[in-house]
Scaffold this motif. Structure first.
Motif, short mmCIF file in Angstrom:
data_model
loop_
_atom_site.label_atom_id
_atom_site.label_comp_id
_atom_site.label_asym_id
_atom_site.label_seq_id
_atom_site.Cartn_x
_atom_site.Cartn_y
_atom_site.Cartn_z
N ARG A 384 0.85 -1.20 0.00
CA ARG A 384 0.00 0.00 0.00
C ARG A 384 0.88 1.24 0.00
O ARG A 384 1.00 1.94 1.00
CB ARG A 384 -0.85 0.01 1.29
N LEU A 385 1.46 1.51 -1.15
CA LEU A 385 2.41 2.62 -1.20
C LEU A 385 1.65 3.94 -1.35
O LEU A 385 0.89 4.14 -2.29
CB LEU A 385 3.38 2.43 -2.37
N GLY A 386 1.86 4.85 -0.41
CA GLY A 386 1.14 6.11 -0.44
C GLY A 386 2.02 7.32 -0.73
O GLY A 386 1.58 8.32 -1.27
N LEU A 387 3.31 7.22 -0.38
CA LEU A 387 4.18 8.39 -0.54
C LEU A 387 5.58 7.95 -0.96
O LEU A 387 6.19 7.09 -0.32
CB LEU A 387 4.26 9.16 0.80
N VAL A 388 6.06 8.57 -2.02
CA VAL A 388 7.41 8.31 -2.51
C VAL A 388 8.24 9.56 -2.27
O VAL A 388 7.85 10.65 -2.67
CB VAL A 388 7.38 7.99 -4.02
N GLN A 411 -3.40 2.78 -6.97
CA GLN A 411 -3.41 4.23 -6.94
C GLN A 411 -1.99 4.73 -7.18
O GLN A 411 -1.03 4.01 -6.94
CB GLN A 411 -3.90 4.72 -5.58
N ILE A 412 -1.89 5.96 -7.64
CA ILE A 412 -0.57 6.55 -7.82
C ILE A 412 -0.16 7.16 -6.48
O ILE A 412 -0.92 7.91 -5.89
CB ILE A 412 -0.62 7.69 -8.87
N PRO A 413 1.03 6.84 -5.99
CA PRO A 413 1.44 7.45 -4.72
C PRO A 413 1.77 8.94 -4.91
O PRO A 413 2.05 9.37 -6.02
CB PRO A 413 2.69 6.67 -4.34
N HIS A 414 1.74 9.67 -3.85
CA HIS A 414 2.20 11.06 -3.88
C HIS A 414 3.72 11.04 -4.00
O HIS A 414 4.38 10.12 -3.53
CB HIS A 414 1.80 11.77 -2.59
N GLN A 415 4.25 12.08 -4.63
CA GLN A 415 5.69 12.08 -4.82
C GLN A 415 6.32 13.39 -4.34
O GLN A 415 5.89 14.48 -4.71
CB GLN A 415 6.00 11.89 -6.31
N LEU A 416 7.33 13.23 -3.50
CA LEU A 416 8.06 14.39 -2.99
C LEU A 416 9.51 14.24 -3.41
O LEU A 416 10.15 13.24 -3.09
CB LEU A 416 7.96 14.44 -1.46
N MET A 417 10.02 15.22 -4.16
CA MET A 417 11.41 15.14 -4.57
C MET A 417 12.18 16.23 -3.84
O MET A 417 11.66 17.32 -3.65
CB MET A 417 11.50 15.36 -6.08
N MET A 418 13.38 15.90 -3.45
CA MET A 418 14.14 16.90 -2.70
C MET A 418 15.46 17.18 -3.40
O MET A 418 16.07 16.29 -3.99
CB MET A 418 14.43 16.39 -1.29
N SER A 419 15.87 18.43 -3.33
CA SER A 419 17.14 18.77 -3.95
C SER A 419 17.72 20.01 -3.31
O SER A 419 17.02 20.94 -2.97
CB SER A 419 16.94 19.02 -5.45
N ALA A 420 19.04 19.99 -3.17
CA ALA A 420 19.71 21.19 -2.69
C ALA A 420 20.25 21.96 -3.88
O ALA A 420 20.66 23.10 -3.75
CB ALA A 420 20.86 20.82 -1.76
N THR A 421 20.27 21.33 -5.04
CA THR A 421 20.74 22.02 -6.22
C THR A 421 19.61 22.91 -6.68
O THR A 421 18.61 22.44 -7.19
CB THR A 421 21.08 21.03 -7.35
N PRO A 422 19.74 24.19 -6.42
CA PRO A 422 18.60 25.05 -6.67
C PRO A 422 18.39 25.24 -8.16
O PRO A 422 19.35 25.37 -8.91
CB PRO A 422 18.98 26.36 -6.01
N ILE A 423 17.17 25.20 -8.54
CA ILE A 423 16.85 25.40 -9.94
C ILE A 423 16.21 26.78 -10.06
O ILE A 423 15.19 27.03 -9.43
CB ILE A 423 15.89 24.32 -10.42
#
Ligand code: ADP
Ligand code: MG
Length: 684
Positions: A384-388, A411-423
C-alpha cells in the motif's frame, strides 16, 4: 536511354533523404523549422582599399590575381596575390589542391570572403572562401543562412531542401490574427520566411542576437507549445487517483512532540504545502528545494509519518548507500520508538536479507522503507504505497523516478522530490513539467557562515599543518580527493595515496578513508567512527558529496577544486557549517587557472548561498550544462533562451492557461504543429 542513369538519381536522393532524416528533417514542417544558426553577409562588396584598413573584420571583396605560387617556406603553402586599383592583398592556403592553383591562376577575377589580417608582408587573408567571378554574376540579395548541418550534408544541399519545403509547407497561423496582434507578434509565415531569407536591409544585429521580431515569434510559439504540453500533463495528473493522506493521527502528534528541535518558519511553511497536497485525492508532484543544510530530511520524515498514520507505506530513496544508511539510522532512531516498522534495502544486502526486506515490504509490514536504487528493482512490490520521497532527486534519471512512482498498487502514490541544487525559477517553470515547488529559504538557527579560502596546491604542506592544529583543537576535518573524470580507479588510487601520505605526515591523528568501492559494512564503520568523533580526519572521494551530516565537522579541504563543477563544490562544502562552530573550507587549486575556473572559484569564495551560486553558474555556463547530462537529456528548447527570454516564458504561460480554458481548438492546433514527432517537452 540508359536505365542505369535513371536508377542512380533516386538512389542519390535517397541518400540525401537519409542524411536529412538523421537530423530529424523528414517532414516539410521539420525543414521549415530548421532555422539558421547565423548568417553571412554576401550582399555587398568592400573595395580592397577600404578592406585593408579593416583588420580583424570579415569582408567580401573582388580582385584580380596578379601572382599565384606554391611556396615551401616556412611550410608548403599556396600564396596568391590579388590586386584591385593598385592595392594588393595576399591569400594563403596551407592545405590546398592542385585545382585551386588553377582556379586562382593569374588574371582571374575572384570574389573573396575572409578575415583581414596584417601579416609580415602586409595585408593578408588565411584560407578565405574564394569563388571565380563569371561574366554577369550578381550578388545575393538576402543574407546567406548558415544552417546546423550534419555529416555529409552541405549547406547547399540543406538550403535546397529547405527552399523546396517552403514552397509546399502549410503556413496557416495557429494564432488567430486578433490574438496575434494583441500579443504584438508578427505572422508565423512572415517570421519563418524572413529567418530563412532575410532581406539585405534587415537588422542583421537583431537577427544574430535573436531579438528580431521574427525570432520572437518563433520562440514564443515554441514556449507556448511547451507550456501547453505541461499544463495538459497537469490536467491528466489531476485525473489520476491517489490516496488521500489528510489525517494527522496519534503517530503524527507523538512524533511532533518528540522532535529534537522546533521547525524553522520555512520548514513549517513547506510542510503545510506538502500536507495540503497529500490530502488531495490526486497525486502530489512536489519538488522541495532547500539549500544544503536547510533541514529537508525532517520535513520528509514528517510527511512519511503522516502517510503511515493514514495506513499507507512511505518509501525514501537516496542516491548513495552512505546517505541511505544515514537516513535510515537517523529516521529509524526517531520513529521506531513509536512502533513504526522501518526497513532498509540496498544492493549490497545479502540475498537472504534482501528477500526478507522484500517480504516485509510486500506484506505491508514495512511501514517506512529506506534505500537506494535497489528499491526500483522489479521484484520489489509494495502492499500500500502512499508516498514516494526521492532525496537528491537530481542524481536520479527520469525513468528511475517514474519506476518508483509506479509501484503503487491501484493508486498513484504522492511524490516528494528533494534537492539542494537550486533550480532557478525559469528553469523550474520550463524544464520541470507539471511540478509544484516548495522552497526552504532559511537555515536552522545558530549556524555560522562558512569561510572559504583559495589556496595554491603548492602550499599543501601548510594546509596539512593547519589540519593538524584544527584536529588538536577538537575539530573534525574532511579531506576531499580530486575528481578524476576519466577513471574511477585512478580516483581511488589518489584517495588511497592521500590517505597514506596524510597518515604518515600526521601520525598523532586518527584518520579514516572512505570511497565508493568499500563494502557497505566497511563504509558504515568508517562513517560511524567519523560521526561519533572517533576519527579526527576523514579522507574521502566524492562519495560524501551529498547528504552526509556530521555537525561537528568544521574544516574541509578540497584538492584540485578547479576540477569540480560549482554545484558539486557547493554540495561538498555543505558537509561543514552544520554545527555551531565557525567552519572553514579550503579550496586547493592547481595554477595556472583558466578564465572560467577562476570565475568559478571566485564565486565559491564570495558566497555560500546556493541560489546565488546557481544563478551565477547559469550565467557562466548556460542552462543546458547547468542541469547536467543526467537532467537535461536533449535540449528541450531549440530556440528560446531561458536566460534572456524570461518575459516570453511568462507571456506564453499565461496564454497557455487561457487557451486551455477557453479556446481548446487553438491549443490543439498549436500543439499539433509544435510537438510534431517529438514525444513531449516533458520532464517529470
Ligand atoms: P539538508 O536540507 O541538507 O538535507 P538536513 O536535513 O541533513 O539538511 O539537516 C541538516 C542538519 O540540520 C541536521 O543535523 C538536522 O538535524 C538539523 N536541523 C534540521 N532542522 C533543524 C531545525 N529546525 N533546528 C535545528 N536543527 C535542524
Ligand atoms: Mg539532505
Amino acid at each position: 536511354m540508359s536505365t542505369n542513369k535513371k536508377k542512380s538519381t533516386p538512389n542519390k536522393s535517397l541518400r540525401t533523404v537519409d542524411k536529412l532524416a538523421r537530423l530529424g528533417l523528414s517532414t516539410d514542417l521539420a525543414l521549415a523549422l530548421h532555422l539558421p544558426m547565423r548568417y553571412e553577409d554576401e550582399t555587398t562588396l568592400t573595395p580592397l582599399s577600404e578592406a585593408v584598413r579593416m583588420q580583424g573584420h570579415t569582408v567580401q571583396l573582388e580582385a584580380v590575381v596578379s601572382a599565384c605560387d606554391v611556396q615551401y617556406r616556412p611550410r608548403r603553402q599556396l600564396v596568391v596575390t590579388v590586386e584591385d586599383q593598385g592595392v594588393e592583398l595576399t591569400l594563403r592556403f596551407l592545405n590546398f589542391y592542385g585545382s585551386q592553383a588553377v582556379q586562382m591562376a593569374e588574371g582571374k577575377r575572384l570574389r573573396i570572403r575572409g578575415e583581414m589580417r596584417y601579416g609580415f608582408f602586409g595585408s593578408e587573408m588565411v584560407h578565405p572562401v574564394v569563388k571565380t567571378v563569371q561574366e554577369g554574376d550578381v550578388l545575393p540579395q538576402a543574407l546567406t543562412p548558415v544552417y546546423p548541418a550534419g555529416e555529409g550534408l552541405s549547406q547547399t544541399l540543406l538550403r535546397k531542401a529547405i527552399t523546396s519545403a517552403l514552397t509546399r509547407f502549410d503556413f496557416s497561423d495557429t494564432l488567430p490574427d486578433a490574438l496575434r496582434t494583441t500579443l504584438q507578434l508578427i505572422p508565423f509565415e512572415q517570421a519563418i520566411r524572413l529567418l530563412h531569407n532575410p532581406p539585405a536591409d534587415c537588422d542583421e544585429y537583431a537577427l544574430m542576437e535573436r531579438t528580431h521580431p521574427a525570432w520572437t515569434r518563433v520562440k514564443f510559439d515554441e514556449l507556448l507549445a511547451q507550456q501547453l504540453s505541461m499544463k495538459r500533463a497537469q490536467v491528466a495528473r489531476r485525473q489520476q487517483g491517489a490516496p488521500s493522506l489528510g489525517m494527522e493521527g496519534s503517530l503524527c502528534r507523538a512524533f511532533n512532540a518528540a522532535l529534537p528541535f522546533a521547525l524553522t518558519g520555512a520548514q513549517q511553511r513547506v510542510l503545510t504545502e506538502i500536507r495540503r497536497d497529500i490530502t488531495a485525492s490526486y497525486p502530489m508532484q512536489r519538488l522541495l528545494q532547500g539549500d544544503v543544510g536547510s533541514g529537508k530530511t525532517i520535513v520528509a520524515a514528517l510527511a512519511a509519518v503522516q502517510a503511515i498514520d493514514n495506513g499507507y507505506q512511505a518509501v525514501l530513496m537516496a542516491p548513495t548507500e552512505i546517505l541511505a544508511e544515514q537516513h535510515f539510522r537517523k529516521i529509524a532512531a526517531l520513529i521506531e520508538p513509536f512502533g513504526v516498522q522501518v526497513v532498509w534495502l540496498t544492493g549490497s544486502l545479502k540475498k537472504r536479507e534482501k528477500e526478507a526486506a522484500r517480504e516485509l515490504i510486500e506484506s505491508g509490514t514495512a511501514q517506512l522503507v529506506i534505500g537506494t536504487h535497489a528499491l526500483i528493482q522489479e521484484d520489489v512490490l509494495f502492499a500500500r504505497l502512499g508516498l514516494v520521497i526521492v532525496d537528491e532527486q537530481h542524481r536520479f534519471g527520469v525513468a528511475q523516478r517514474l519506476t518508483l512512482r509506479n509501484k503503487g498498487v491501484d493508486q498513484i502514490p504522492h511524490q516528494l522530490m528533494m534537492s539542494a541544487t537550486p533550480i532557478p525559477r525559469t528553469l523550474a517553470m520550463t524544464y520541470y513539467a507539471d511540478l509544484e515547488v516548495s522552497v526552504i529559504d532559511e537555515l536552522p538557527p545558530g549556524r555560522t557562515p562558512i569561510m572559504t579560502r583559495l589556496i595554491d596546491q603548492d602550499r599543501r604542506d601548510e594546509v596539512i599543518e593547519r589540519v593538524h592544529a584544527a584536529a588538536l583543537e577538537g575539530k573534525q576535518i574532511y579531506w576531499v580527493c580530486p575528481l578524476i573524470e576519466e577513471s574511477e580507479a585512478l580516483q581511488l588510487q589518489t584517495a588511497t595515496d592521500t590517505y597514506v601520505t596524510l597518515t604518515a605526515a600526521l601520525p598523532d591523528l586518527r584518520i579514516g578513508l572512505v570511497h565508493g568501492r568499500l563494502k557497505t559494512a566497511e563504509k558504515q564503520q568508517v562513517m560511524d567512527a567519523f560521526a561519533s568523533g572517533e576519527l579526527h580526519l576523514l579522507v574521502a572521494t566524492t562519495v560524501i558529496e551529498v547528504g552526509v551530516d556530521v555537525p561537528n565537522a568544521s574544516l574541509m579541504v578540497i584538492e584540485h577544486a578547479e576540477r569540480f563543477g560549482l554545484s558539486q563544490l557547493h554540495q561538498l562544502r555543505g558537509r561543514v557549517g552544520r554545527g555551531s562552530a565557525a567552519s572553514v573550507c579550503l579550496l586547493l587549486y592547481q595554477a595556472p587557472l583558466g578564465m572560467i575556473a577562476k570565475q568559478r572559484l571566485a564565486i565559491m569564495r564570495e558566497t555560500t548561498d546556493g541560489f546565488e551560486i546557481a544563478r551565477r553558474d547559469l550565467e557562466i555556463r548556460g542552462p543546458g550544462e547547468f542541469l547536467g547530462a543526467r537532467q537535461s537529456g536533449q535540449a528541450m528548447l531549440r530556440f528560446a533562451n531561458l536566460e534572456t527570454d524570461q518575459w516570453l516564458v511568462e507571456k506564453a504561460r499565461d496564454l497557455a492557461a487561457d487557451l486551455l480554458l477557453h479556446q481548446k481548438d487553438i491549443a490543439e492546433a498549436h500543439l499539433a504543429r509544435w510537438l510534431g514527432s517529438r514525444e513531449d517537452f516533458l520532464r517529470v
